[in-house]
Design a protein around this motif. Structure first.
Motif, mmCIF file in Angstrom:
data_model
loop_
_atom_site.group_PDB
_atom_site.id
_atom_site.type_symbol
_atom_site.label_atom_id
_atom_site.label_comp_id
_atom_site.label_asym_id
_atom_site.label_seq_id
_atom_site.Cartn_x
_atom_site.Cartn_y
_atom_site.Cartn_z
ATOM 1 N N LEU A 125 44.972 40.557 43.745
ATOM 2 C CA LEU A 125 45.566 40.884 42.435
ATOM 3 C C LEU A 125 45.969 39.401 41.587
ATOM 4 C CD1 LEU A 125 46.708 42.726 40.414
ATOM 5 C CD2 LEU A 125 48.981 42.628 41.582
ATOM 6 N N LYS A 126 46.574 38.490 42.234
ATOM 7 C CA LYS A 126 46.702 37.108 41.528
ATOM 8 C C LYS A 126 45.403 36.477 41.110
ATOM 9 C CE LYS A 126 48.954 32.760 41.968
ATOM 10 N NZ LYS A 126 48.131 31.952 40.816
ATOM 11 N N ASP A 183 44.603 35.526 37.370
ATOM 12 C CA ASP A 183 44.360 34.288 36.937
ATOM 13 C C ASP A 183 42.834 34.538 36.228
ATOM 14 O OD1 ASP A 183 46.588 33.580 38.201
ATOM 15 O OD2 ASP A 183 45.859 32.687 39.871
ATOM 16 N N LYS A 184 42.107 34.940 36.632
ATOM 17 C CA LYS A 184 40.667 35.174 35.913
ATOM 18 C C LYS A 184 40.718 36.109 34.710
ATOM 19 C CE LYS A 184 37.948 34.968 40.213
ATOM 20 N NZ LYS A 184 37.033 35.686 41.067
ATOM 21 N N GLY A 185 41.650 36.423 34.350
ATOM 22 C CA GLY A 185 41.655 37.363 33.174
ATOM 23 C C GLY A 185 40.717 38.616 33.314
ATOM 24 N N GLU A 186 40.648 39.305 34.435
ATOM 25 C CA GLU A 186 39.894 40.561 34.679
ATOM 26 C C GLU A 186 40.299 41.547 33.794
ATOM 27 O OE1 GLU A 186 38.419 41.246 38.706
ATOM 28 O OE2 GLU A 186 38.259 39.185 38.903
#
Length: 104
Positions: A9-10, A14-17
């Motif tokens: 989830l993090k 962080d990737k902006g998925e």
């Protein structure tokens, strides 16, 4: 039932998925600590199912992963196929990702 870890989830965050985070805890629990997911308490999950996206991954979370698993079972009976249970819930998030978050 599909599950993801708090580390997964993090990485997604962080990737902006593009995904939806649904928190099935009660309002008082959400007020104490949350991960900015959409609050839909378990008791109203079927009534509020229209708020849950069917076209992108949806991570369902609670305190420990039990209520979110129950929510997913109910929603999958309604035809949802894009749901992921957050393994360990907010307790795992506090333990492995952010120890400053309030847990109870």
């Amino acid at each position: 039932m599909k599950e993801i870890t708090v580390e997964d989830l993090k990485k997604m965050r962080d990737k902006g998925e593009d995904f939806q985070l649904v928190d099935v805890r009660e309002d008082f629990e959400y007020q104490m600590s949350n991960l900015d997911g959409e609050l839909i308490p378990l008791g109203g999950i079927l009534i509020e199912a229209g708020k849950i996206d069917k076209n992108k991954p949806v991570v369902v979370m609670c305190r420990s992963g039990k209520r979110s698993a129950m929510a997913i079972m109910q929603l999958e009976q309604q035809g949802f196929t894009n749901l992921y249970n957050l393994k360990g819930g907010i307790l795992a998030w506090a333990d492995q990702i952010d120890p400053t978050i309030s847990v109870y």
